[in-house]
Write a protein that holds these residues in place. Structure first.
Motif, PDB file in Angstrom:
ATOM      1  N   ALA A  76     -52.432 -42.682  49.313  1.00  0.00           N
ATOM      2  CA  ALA A  76     -51.479 -42.127  48.330  1.00  0.00           C
ATOM      3  C   ALA A  76     -50.473 -43.197  47.904  1.00  0.00           C
ATOM      4  O   ALA A  76     -50.167 -43.347  46.710  1.00  0.00           O
ATOM      5  CB  ALA A  76     -50.757 -40.923  48.930  1.00  0.00           C
ATOM      6  N   ILE A  77     -49.997 -43.993  48.861  1.00  0.00           N
ATOM      7  CA  ILE A  77     -49.054 -45.083  48.538  1.00  0.00           C
ATOM      8  C   ILE A  77     -49.733 -46.099  47.620  1.00  0.00           C
ATOM      9  O   ILE A  77     -49.176 -46.523  46.602  1.00  0.00           O
ATOM     10  CB  ILE A  77     -48.559 -45.769  49.830  1.00  0.00           C
ATOM     11  CG1 ILE A  77     -47.706 -44.803  50.660  1.00  0.00           C
ATOM     12  CG2 ILE A  77     -47.773 -47.046  49.529  1.00  0.00           C
ATOM     13  CD1 ILE A  77     -47.397 -45.290  52.066  1.00  0.00           C
ATOM     14  N   TYR A  78     -50.957 -46.451  47.980  1.00  0.00           N
ATOM     15  CA  TYR A  78     -51.764 -47.404  47.189  1.00  0.00           C
ATOM     16  C   TYR A  78     -51.926 -46.888  45.755  1.00  0.00           C
ATOM     17  O   TYR A  78     -51.682 -47.596  44.781  1.00  0.00           O
ATOM     18  CB  TYR A  78     -53.107 -47.536  47.897  1.00  0.00           C
ATOM     19  CG  TYR A  78     -54.194 -48.327  47.246  1.00  0.00           C
ATOM     20  CD1 TYR A  78     -55.382 -47.693  46.863  1.00  0.00           C
ATOM     21  CD2 TYR A  78     -54.095 -49.701  47.055  1.00  0.00           C
ATOM     22  CE1 TYR A  78     -56.421 -48.413  46.299  1.00  0.00           C
ATOM     23  CE2 TYR A  78     -55.137 -50.426  46.499  1.00  0.00           C
ATOM     24  CZ  TYR A  78     -56.296 -49.777  46.123  1.00  0.00           C
ATOM     25  OH  TYR A  78     -57.339 -50.495  45.563  1.00  0.00           O
ATOM     26  N   SER A  79     -52.255 -45.621  45.622  1.00  0.00           N
ATOM     27  CA  SER A  79     -52.468 -44.999  44.306  1.00  0.00           C
ATOM     28  C   SER A  79     -51.174 -44.999  43.499  1.00  0.00           C
ATOM     29  O   SER A  79     -51.165 -45.363  42.308  1.00  0.00           O
ATOM     30  CB  SER A  79     -52.966 -43.567  44.519  1.00  0.00           C
ATOM     31  OG  SER A  79     -52.926 -42.835  43.327  1.00  0.00           O
ATOM     32  N   LEU A  80     -50.056 -44.655  44.136  1.00  0.00           N
ATOM     33  CA  LEU A  80     -48.768 -44.623  43.439  1.00  0.00           C
ATOM     34  C   LEU A  80     -48.386 -46.020  42.955  1.00  0.00           C
ATOM     35  O   LEU A  80     -47.985 -46.206  41.795  1.00  0.00           O
ATOM     36  CB  LEU A  80     -47.670 -44.091  44.371  1.00  0.00           C
ATOM     37  CG  LEU A  80     -47.671 -42.593  44.663  1.00  0.00           C
ATOM     38  CD1 LEU A  80     -46.673 -42.272  45.784  1.00  0.00           C
ATOM     39  CD2 LEU A  80     -47.336 -41.796  43.407  1.00  0.00           C
ATOM     40  N   LEU A  81     -48.532 -47.020  43.814  1.00  0.00           N
ATOM     41  CA  LEU A  81     -48.132 -48.395  43.436  1.00  0.00           C
ATOM     42  C   LEU A  81     -49.004 -48.907  42.287  1.00  0.00           C
ATOM     43  O   LEU A  81     -48.520 -49.520  41.337  1.00  0.00           O
ATOM     44  CB  LEU A  81     -48.221 -49.321  44.650  1.00  0.00           C
ATOM     45  CG  LEU A  81     -47.157 -49.085  45.734  1.00  0.00           C
ATOM     46  CD1 LEU A  81     -47.483 -49.897  46.995  1.00  0.00           C
ATOM     47  CD2 LEU A  81     -45.757 -49.461  45.217  1.00  0.00           C
ATOM     48  N   LEU A  82     -50.311 -48.604  42.349  1.00  0.00           N
ATOM     49  CA  LEU A  82     -51.213 -49.002  41.250  1.00  0.00           C
ATOM     50  C   LEU A  82     -50.774 -48.315  39.956  1.00  0.00           C
ATOM     51  O   LEU A  82     -50.641 -48.957  38.909  1.00  0.00           O
ATOM     52  CB  LEU A  82     -52.654 -48.625  41.568  1.00  0.00           C
ATOM     53  CG  LEU A  82     -53.422 -49.515  42.553  1.00  0.00           C
ATOM     54  CD1 LEU A  82     -54.755 -48.882  42.906  1.00  0.00           C
ATOM     55  CD2 LEU A  82     -53.631 -50.920  41.989  1.00  0.00           C
ATOM     56  N   ASP A  83     -50.506 -47.014  40.024  1.00  0.00           N
ATOM     57  CA  ASP A  83     -50.131 -46.265  38.809  1.00  0.00           C
ATOM     58  C   ASP A  83     -48.785 -46.720  38.263  1.00  0.00           C
ATOM     59  O   ASP A  83     -48.515 -46.579  37.069  1.00  0.00           O
ATOM     60  CB  ASP A  83     -50.079 -44.757  39.107  1.00  0.00           C
ATOM     61  CG  ASP A  83     -51.479 -44.169  39.260  1.00  0.00           C
ATOM     62  OD1 ASP A  83     -52.453 -44.891  38.899  1.00  0.00           O
ATOM     63  OD2 ASP A  83     -51.613 -43.048  39.747  1.00  0.00           O
ATOM     64  N   VAL A 254     -44.358 -40.687  48.659  1.00  0.00           N
ATOM     65  CA  VAL A 254     -43.305 -40.764  47.627  1.00  0.00           C
ATOM     66  C   VAL A 254     -42.070 -41.472  48.196  1.00  0.00           C
ATOM     67  O   VAL A 254     -41.519 -42.387  47.568  1.00  0.00           O
ATOM     68  CB  VAL A 254     -42.941 -39.345  47.131  1.00  0.00           C
ATOM     69  CG1 VAL A 254     -41.643 -39.344  46.344  1.00  0.00           C
ATOM     70  CG2 VAL A 254     -44.080 -38.763  46.306  1.00  0.00           C
ATOM     71  N   ALA A 255     -41.674 -41.093  49.400  1.00  0.00           N
ATOM     72  CA  ALA A 255     -40.484 -41.701  50.032  1.00  0.00           C
ATOM     73  C   ALA A 255     -40.705 -43.196  50.240  1.00  0.00           C
ATOM     74  O   ALA A 255     -39.835 -44.026  49.925  1.00  0.00           O
ATOM     75  CB  ALA A 255     -40.206 -41.015  51.361  1.00  0.00           C
ATOM     76  N   GLN A 266     -38.052 -39.330  40.500  1.00  0.00           N
ATOM     77  CA  GLN A 266     -38.896 -38.430  39.708  1.00  0.00           C
ATOM     78  C   GLN A 266     -40.052 -39.181  39.047  1.00  0.00           C
ATOM     79  O   GLN A 266     -41.157 -38.658  38.930  1.00  0.00           O
ATOM     80  CB  GLN A 266     -38.070 -37.683  38.652  1.00  0.00           C
ATOM     81  CG  GLN A 266     -38.836 -36.541  37.949  1.00  0.00           C
ATOM     82  CD  GLN A 266     -39.422 -35.519  38.908  1.00  0.00           C
ATOM     83  OE1 GLN A 266     -38.702 -34.933  39.708  1.00  0.00           O
ATOM     84  NE2 GLN A 266     -40.729 -35.324  38.868  1.00  0.00           N
ATOM     85  N   SER A 267     -39.819 -40.437  38.667  1.00  0.00           N
ATOM     86  CA  SER A 267     -40.920 -41.174  38.003  1.00  0.00           C
ATOM     87  C   SER A 267     -42.029 -41.460  39.007  1.00  0.00           C
ATOM     88  O   SER A 267     -43.203 -41.539  38.655  1.00  0.00           O
ATOM     89  CB  SER A 267     -40.387 -42.463  37.381  1.00  0.00           C
ATOM     90  OG  SER A 267     -39.937 -43.320  38.399  1.00  0.00           O
ATOM     91  N   ILE A 268     -41.657 -41.599  40.279  1.00  0.00           N
ATOM     92  CA  ILE A 268     -42.668 -41.777  41.333  1.00  0.00           C
ATOM     93  C   ILE A 268     -43.409 -40.453  41.535  1.00  0.00           C
ATOM     94  O   ILE A 268     -44.642 -40.409  41.541  1.00  0.00           O
ATOM     95  CB  ILE A 268     -42.016 -42.238  42.647  1.00  0.00           C
ATOM     96  CG1 ILE A 268     -41.358 -43.617  42.466  1.00  0.00           C
ATOM     97  CG2 ILE A 268     -43.026 -42.274  43.788  1.00  0.00           C
ATOM     98  CD1 ILE A 268     -40.456 -44.045  43.603  1.00  0.00           C
TER      99      ILE A 268
END
Ligand SMILES: CC(=O)N[C@H]1[C@@H](OP(=O)(O)OP(=O)(O)OC[C@H]2O[C@@H](n3ccc(=O)[nH]c3=O)[C@H](O)[C@@H]2O)O[C@H](CO)[C@@H](O)[C@@H]1O[C@H](C)C(=O)N[C@@H](C)C(=O)N[C@H](CCC(=O)O)C(=O)O
Ligand SMILES: Nc1ncnc2c1ncn2[C@@H]1O[C@H](COP(=O)(O)OP(=O)(O)OP(=O)(O)O)[C@@H](O)[C@H]1O
Ligand SMILES: N[C@H](CCC[C@H](N)C(=O)O)C(=O)O
Ligand SMILES: [Mg+2]
Length: 429
Positions: A76-83, A254-255, A266-268
């Motif tokens: 999930a962290i990987y996906s968020l950072l990529l996005d 998210v955190a 919120q953007s995250i």
């Protein structure tokens, strides 16, 4: 393992050591120093000093440890950072990935020290800003993460696993907690009563206890919607993923990204809905009958999955790995009995153990076996479960997730829960 940099070559195996490379030694291989010397090796580097020879400063390393949730939270962290537009690498149970490309298949959840250094160098070479990695208890105990400076250490939960290796639950907990002893920034699940950590640079997340990232409310309709409180700020996220344990995993992700990037919360959160989860973790293979595969292979992991389906009649298909913790087996049987209408006990990865014995160990935890079937052949067990299913049922096939083999003795025979289910249901995929 052999690692070549611009000016030196390193190995952790005396069989590869020679006059041209340096032997990196730790408690794992110091007994082979003499062999390395006999091979002409003259450079000897303690693993604690490897960081002085290989510069890893151009990347932020994020480590996730805990009994369950590491792969999901890391992904999930990987996906968020990529996005969010960052270049990022991911290393863990499902292999090694750089910027959305799989670079290596699964080897170890946390590889040996030289492999970690090699992967981090490769990530730096590809311009990655972050290196997200799962940290297993074996890795902590075997100093595979020696010399890594973490930008953030994340804790998911500590229950029980790998007691075949750590021998006692106290030893296992001590090993996991040792990861949080230093001043490194850390993100702790405050609802976990077992974890102990150095409060310096500490952040927390929770559903129940007060914490930095506090889940104020969540609901499950089509997936989940979650409201988070961060001091005076609130933010919300939606996800198709299921289960309260995934509220923890996604909140941790998210955190972590908020701490690392300082982007608006919120953007995250807005990017979370692009994360569809990890294959083999709560993965729906068929809607009707409802058939879900999951990697749960510990009592707590099973409990978290089974309690997510209180509204369905559960048909639970599971076994337990051979050459792994034996004491968890009856506990898994007990958990299955608490939540399931029907239980089919079968084989997981027997490895060098007798699958009948493994099944016997599981059955010891099931008091009333009237609704329990024993079927040693995993494919047949899944077939029987699906044959019993109706519109009120959910068939949960647990323990192997997206594993593509079944390990019998030292043979890795092709076997995929998902493919077996699709064949049985003749699903056109
Ligand atoms: C139980 C366990 O963790 N065993 C690990 C351990 O094996 P070992 O002690 O038998 O290794 P070894 O072959 O004696 O080698 C030890 C060291 O001596 C060196 N050596 C060896 C022979 C020699 O002649 N000269 C020499 O220098 C080797 O290069 C190595 O550095 O050290 C090896 C190399 O450092 C690891 O590959 C091996 O992981 C095995 C393959 C394994 O299956 N580990 C699993 C249990 C594991 O680590 N799982 C965790 C958690 C999984 C999860 O829950 O997701 C993981 O992180 O994957
Ligand atoms: N936060 C959590 N708490 C408890 N159980 C969880 C949690 N997240 C996932 N699980 C359960 O544990 C299983 C393993 O999840 P995941 O693969 O993310 O954990 P892991 O820590 O990487 O496991 P492993 O150490 O075996 O690689 C999931 O399939 C699910 O059943
Ligand atoms: N990769 C982990 C989990 C395997 C889970 C289950 N399939 C088993 O074989 O025990 C390990 O090697 O312990
Ligand atoms: Mg994992």
């Amino acid at each position: 393992m052999f690692l070549k940099t611009t000016d030196t070559s390193f190995t952790d195996n005396s069989k590869e050591a020679n006059a041209q490379n340096a032997f990196v030694y730790s408690q794992q291989n110091e007994r082979y120093i003499e062999d390395a010397k006999k091979s002409g090796c003259t450079q000897f580097i303690p693993s604690s000093e490897l960081k002085n020879h290989i510069d890893l400063s151009n990347i932020k390393i994020v480590g996730i440890t805990g009994t369950n949730g590491k792969t999901t939270t890391a992904a999930a962290i990987y996906s968020l950072l990529l996005d969010l537009g960052y270049k990022v690498a991911l290393q863990g149970t499902r292999g090694f990935f750089i910027n959305d490309e799989r670079v290596e298949e699964y080897s170890l959840t946390t590889p040996v020290q030289l492999t970690n250094f090699a992967h981090i160098l490769e990530a730096i070479h590809h311009g990655c800003r972050y290196f997200v990695m799962e940290v297993s208890s074996h890795a902590i105990e075997q100093k595979r993460i020696e010399g890594l400076e973490f930008a953030l250490k994340i804790h998911t939960n500590i229950t029980r696993d790998h007691l075949d290796y750590h021998k006692t639950i106290e030893e296992y907990i001590q090993v996991k907690n040792s990861f949080f002893e230093d001043d490194t920034p850390k993100l702790i699940n405050k609802d976990d009563k077992v974890v102990k950590y150095n409060v310096k640079n500490g952040y927390a997340y929770s559903l129940d206890e007060p914490s930095t990232y506090k889940v104020q409310a969540y609901s499950f309709k089509e997936g989940m919607s979650v409201m988070l409180q961060y001091f005076e700020q609130t933010a919300t996220f939606e996800s198709n993923m299921m289960g309260i344990f995934n509220v923890y995993n996604l909140t941790a992700a998210v955190a972590a990204v908020h701490i690392l990037t300082q982007k608006p919360l919120q953007s995250i959160c807005n990017e979370i809905e692009n994360f569809a989860g990890v294959s083999g973790r709560m993965q729906t293979v068929s809607e009707n009958p409802l058939v879900i595969i999951d990697f749960a292979h510990t009592p707590d992991g099973m409990k978290k999955v089974l309690e997510s389906f209180a509204h369905k009649e559960i048909i639970c298909v599971f076994g337990a790995g051979g050459d792994r913790d034996r004491e968890k087996r009856p506990l898994m049987g007990h958990i299955a009995e608490l939540y399931s209408k029907h239980i089919i006990v079968t084989s997981d990865n027997p490895r060098f153990e007798d699958p009948d014995i493994i099944i016997e160990d599981i059955l010891k935890g099931i008091k009333n076996q009237n609704n329990t079937i024993v079927e040693i052949n995993r494919k047949e067990a899944i077939k029987k479960a699906i044959a019993m299913a109706d519109e009120k049922s959910v068939v949960l096939v647990l323990g192997k997730g997206d594993e593509s083999t079944q390990i019998i003795y030292d043979q890795k025979l092709p076997f995929s829960d998902k493919q077996v289910i699709e064949e049985i249901l003749q699903l056109n995929v």
